[in-house]
Write a protein that holds these residues in place. Structure first.
Motif, PDB file in Angstrom:
ATOM      1  N   LEU A   6      10.953   2.956 -10.413  1.00 54.46           N
ATOM      2  CA  LEU A   6       9.899   3.367  -9.494  1.00 54.46           C
ATOM      3  C   LEU A   6       9.301   2.160  -8.777  1.00 54.46           C
ATOM      4  N   THR A   7       8.953   1.134  -9.540  1.00 49.72           N
ATOM      5  CA  THR A   7       8.382  -0.059  -8.910  1.00 49.72           C
ATOM      6  C   THR A   7       9.417  -0.784  -8.059  1.00 49.72           C
ATOM      7  N   ARG A  55       0.848  -1.191   0.000  1.00 49.58           N
ATOM      8  CA  ARG A  55       0.000   0.000   0.000  1.00 49.58           C
ATOM      9  C   ARG A  55       0.889   1.249   0.000  1.00 49.58           C
ATOM     10  N   VAL A  56       0.696   2.102  -0.990  1.00 48.96           N
ATOM     11  CA  VAL A  56       1.598   3.238  -1.206  1.00 48.96           C
ATOM     12  C   VAL A  56       0.842   4.555  -1.127  1.00 48.96           C
ATOM     13  N   LEU A  57       1.464   5.527  -0.459  1.00 47.40           N
ATOM     14  CA  LEU A  57       0.964   6.897  -0.432  1.00 47.40           C
ATOM     15  C   LEU A  57       1.925   7.778  -1.209  1.00 47.40           C
ATOM     16  N   LEU A  94       2.355   2.700 -10.885  1.00 51.38           N
ATOM     17  CA  LEU A  94       2.247   1.773  -9.758  1.00 51.38           C
ATOM     18  C   LEU A  94       0.917   1.026  -9.778  1.00 51.38           C
ATOM     19  N   GLY A  95      -0.144   1.703 -10.198  1.00 47.22           N
ATOM     20  CA  GLY A  95      -1.458   1.073 -10.232  1.00 47.22           C
ATOM     21  C   GLY A  95      -1.554  -0.072 -11.223  1.00 47.22           C
ATOM     22  N   ILE A 138       0.921  -3.850  -6.057  1.00 50.36           N
ATOM     23  CA  ILE A 138       1.035  -2.495  -5.507  1.00 50.36           C
ATOM     24  C   ILE A 138      -0.308  -1.776  -5.653  1.00 50.36           C
ATOM     25  N   GLU A 139      -0.714  -1.089  -4.596  1.00 50.07           N
ATOM     26  CA  GLU A 139      -1.949  -0.301  -4.622  1.00 50.07           C
ATOM     27  C   GLU A 139      -1.647   1.104  -4.101  1.00 50.07           C
TER      28      GLU A 139
END
Length: 215
Positions: A114-115, A4-6, A22-23, A28-29
């Motif tokens: 990024l990922t 879970r990423v902010l 990311l989506g 990854i969410e």
């Protein structure tokens, strides 16, 4: 397990781009997007993400102050924070480390990095790419501080510290020293305790500041 990423960045285009990349990943969410440090703190506390991608320069509250708040004593379990930066952020890099950042991501990084940054920060294995973090830190000028006092590291632990500072992953360290991955993780745990380091980036920083390795 879904990570879970902010996202915290004052540039809408950056947030949108990161979110789309990311989506698209199955593991990854993106659970939230904050446009400044105040929103980042509020959303981190409400959403409890695993990883925060934190910009440094933001209005109302910058990323460094938000980072300090997330990692202050008594704040609870903090997410792993990867600082989104550029090579001209020299003065900020060490301040970010001192306030608990566990890695760095260059703003012009591509989708693959990024990922990788998100997955690596979540696992704690190698924050971002070790080579990228090491290259970034070697490209900035460290603050003028006295060399750290003796650490009490064993000779094998000192070897591990040097390899961490050279940007090797745990698996690469295990191969270089002809030991198991579990042994490397044990050494790293002992090293972090002896150096009061929160993560492997702080171990590398200690190595450079102490003169154990040179840039």
């Amino acid at each position: 397990m879904t990570i879970r990423v902010l996202l915290a960045d004052d540039q809408a285009m950056v947030r949108t781009g990161f979110s789309l990349i990311l989506g698209a990943e199955e593991d990854i969410e993106v659970v939230g997007e904050a446009k400044d440090g105040v929103e980042a703190l509020e959303m981190a506390r409400a959403l409890t993400p695993d990883v925060v991608l934190m910009d440094i320069r933001m209005p109302r509250m910058d990323g460094l102050q938000a980072l300090r708040e997330l990692n202050r004593p008594g704040a609870g379990v903090a997410p792993k924070v990867v600082v989104v930066t550029t090579f001209d952020d020299d003065e900020y890099v060490y301040r970010a480390l001192d306030n608990g950042a566990c890695g760095f991501l260059l703003k012009d990084s591509g989708p693959a990095l990024l990922t990788e940054a998100v997955r690596a920060a979540h696992s704690g294995e190698a924050l971002v790419s070790p080579a990228i973090t090491i290259r970034l830190l070697r490209g900035v000028r460290p603050p003028r501080t006295a060399a750290p006092a003796g650490s009490g590291l064993s000779s094998r632990e000192t070897e591990v510290v040097r390899l961490v500072a050279d940007g090797l992953t745990n698996a690469e360290i295990a191969a270089a020293l002809f030991v198991s991955l579990g042994t490397v993780k044990t050494h790293l745990g002992n090293i972090q305790t002896k150096l009061s380091a929160r993560n492997r980036v702080e171990i590398a920083l200690w190595a450079w500041r102490s003169g154990l390795v040179e840039g």
